[in-house]
Design a protein around this motif. Structure first.
Motif, mmCIF file in Angstrom:
data_model
loop_
_atom_site.group_PDB
_atom_site.id
_atom_site.type_symbol
_atom_site.label_atom_id
_atom_site.label_comp_id
_atom_site.label_asym_id
_atom_site.label_seq_id
_atom_site.Cartn_x
_atom_site.Cartn_y
_atom_site.Cartn_z
ATOM 1 N N UNK A 8 0.836 -1.199 0.000
ATOM 2 C CA UNK A 8 0.000 0.000 0.000
ATOM 3 C C UNK A 8 0.874 1.254 0.000
ATOM 4 N N UNK A 9 1.965 1.222 0.750
ATOM 5 C CA UNK A 9 2.880 2.362 0.778
ATOM 6 C C UNK A 9 3.559 2.553 -0.575
ATOM 7 N N UNK A 10 3.960 1.458 -1.200
ATOM 8 C CA UNK A 10 4.568 1.538 -2.531
ATOM 9 C C UNK A 10 3.555 2.080 -3.530
ATOM 10 N N UNK A 11 2.338 1.575 -3.479
ATOM 11 C CA UNK A 11 1.293 2.051 -4.375
ATOM 12 C C UNK A 11 1.006 3.537 -4.152
ATOM 13 N N UNK A 12 0.995 3.960 -2.901
ATOM 14 C CA UNK A 12 0.787 5.369 -2.588
ATOM 15 C C UNK A 12 1.900 6.212 -3.195
ATOM 16 N N UNK A 13 3.125 5.736 -3.078
ATOM 17 C CA UNK A 13 4.263 6.465 -3.639
ATOM 18 C C UNK A 13 4.170 6.592 -5.157
ATOM 19 N N UNK A 14 3.808 5.504 -5.832
ATOM 20 C CA UNK A 14 3.787 5.555 -7.300
ATOM 21 C C UNK A 14 2.569 6.295 -7.850
ATOM 22 N N UNK A 15 1.501 6.387 -7.059
ATOM 23 C CA UNK A 15 0.298 7.084 -7.530
ATOM 24 C C UNK A 15 0.228 8.529 -7.057
ATOM 25 N N UNK A 28 -8.106 -7.448 -1.803
ATOM 26 C CA UNK A 28 -9.066 -7.599 -2.899
ATOM 27 C C UNK A 28 -9.055 -6.419 -3.872
ATOM 28 N N UNK A 29 -8.387 -5.326 -3.512
ATOM 29 C CA UNK A 29 -8.340 -4.148 -4.380
ATOM 30 C C UNK A 29 -7.681 -4.516 -5.708
ATOM 31 N N UNK A 30 -8.419 -4.281 -6.785
ATOM 32 C CA UNK A 30 -7.887 -4.577 -8.117
ATOM 33 C C UNK A 30 -7.167 -3.349 -8.655
ATOM 34 N N UNK A 31 -6.020 -3.590 -9.274
ATOM 35 C CA UNK A 31 -5.196 -2.475 -9.734
ATOM 36 C C UNK A 31 -5.918 -1.620 -10.753
ATOM 37 N N UNK A 32 -6.666 -2.256 -11.651
ATOM 38 C CA UNK A 32 -7.328 -1.490 -12.702
ATOM 39 C C UNK A 32 -8.660 -0.915 -12.236
ATOM 40 N N UNK A 33 -9.572 -1.753 -11.823
ATOM 41 C CA UNK A 33 -10.933 -1.291 -11.520
ATOM 42 C C UNK A 33 -11.042 -0.487 -10.225
ATOM 43 N N UNK A 34 -10.359 -0.916 -9.184
ATOM 44 C CA UNK A 34 -10.514 -0.262 -7.888
ATOM 45 C C UNK A 34 -9.510 0.874 -7.677
ATOM 46 N N UNK A 35 -8.250 0.615 -7.995
ATOM 47 C CA UNK A 35 -7.211 1.607 -7.741
ATOM 48 C C UNK A 35 -6.976 2.530 -8.934
ATOM 49 N N UNK A 36 -7.479 2.126 -10.100
ATOM 50 C CA UNK A 36 -7.392 2.942 -11.319
ATOM 51 C C UNK A 36 -5.952 3.307 -11.698
ATOM 52 N N UNK A 37 -5.042 2.338 -11.573
ATOM 53 C CA UNK A 37 -3.661 2.589 -11.959
ATOM 54 C C UNK A 37 -3.559 2.789 -13.465
ATOM 55 N N UNK A 38 -2.787 3.775 -13.852
ATOM 56 C CA UNK A 38 -2.525 4.032 -15.256
ATOM 57 C C UNK A 38 -1.215 3.353 -15.646
ATOM 58 N N UNK A 39 -0.969 3.242 -16.942
ATOM 59 C CA UNK A 39 0.197 2.494 -17.416
ATOM 60 C C UNK A 39 1.502 3.049 -16.856
ATOM 61 N N UNK A 40 1.633 4.348 -16.745
ATOM 62 C CA UNK A 40 2.858 4.929 -16.198
ATOM 63 C C UNK A 40 3.015 4.553 -14.720
ATOM 64 N N UNK A 41 1.910 4.434 -14.010
ATOM 65 C CA UNK A 41 1.969 4.030 -12.609
ATOM 66 C C UNK A 41 2.321 2.553 -12.477
#
Length: 83
Positions: A8-15, A28-41
């Motif tokens: 979660x900390x790594x994800x926070x840093x990259x987003x 259960x958080x999905x990278x695409x649907x829930x967290x909405x990570x973009x390709x650069x992230x």
């Protein structure tokens, strides 16, 4: 720190999201649907996972089919870095 909180900390840093966002990340958080990570992230996440855990995220993602990519969750990443 457990793996989920580290991820979660790594994800926070990259987003660039805040602590509250990171606190809501679950296995259960999905990278695409829930967290909405973009390709650069996702690319930044790959670099961060390699630096922290020695994991090759691009190679892992290349082995997934489209449905698996869409459903990729934080729990999947936790298993990857723990494995």
């Amino acid at each position: 720190m457990d793996t989920l909180r580290e991820l979660a900390a790594v994800l926070r840093d990259v987003t660039g999201e805040d602590e509250r966002w990171a606190a809501a990340v679950t296995p259960e958080s999905r990278l695409e649907d829930d967290l909405r990570l973009e390709s650069v992230e996702v690319a930044a996440l790959g670099e961060a996972l390699r630096a922290r855990w020695g994991v090759d995220l691009p190679a892992y993602l290349a082995g997934l089919d489209l449905d698996e990519l869409i459903d990729l969750s934080v729990g999947d990443l936790a298993r990857l870095v723990s494995g």
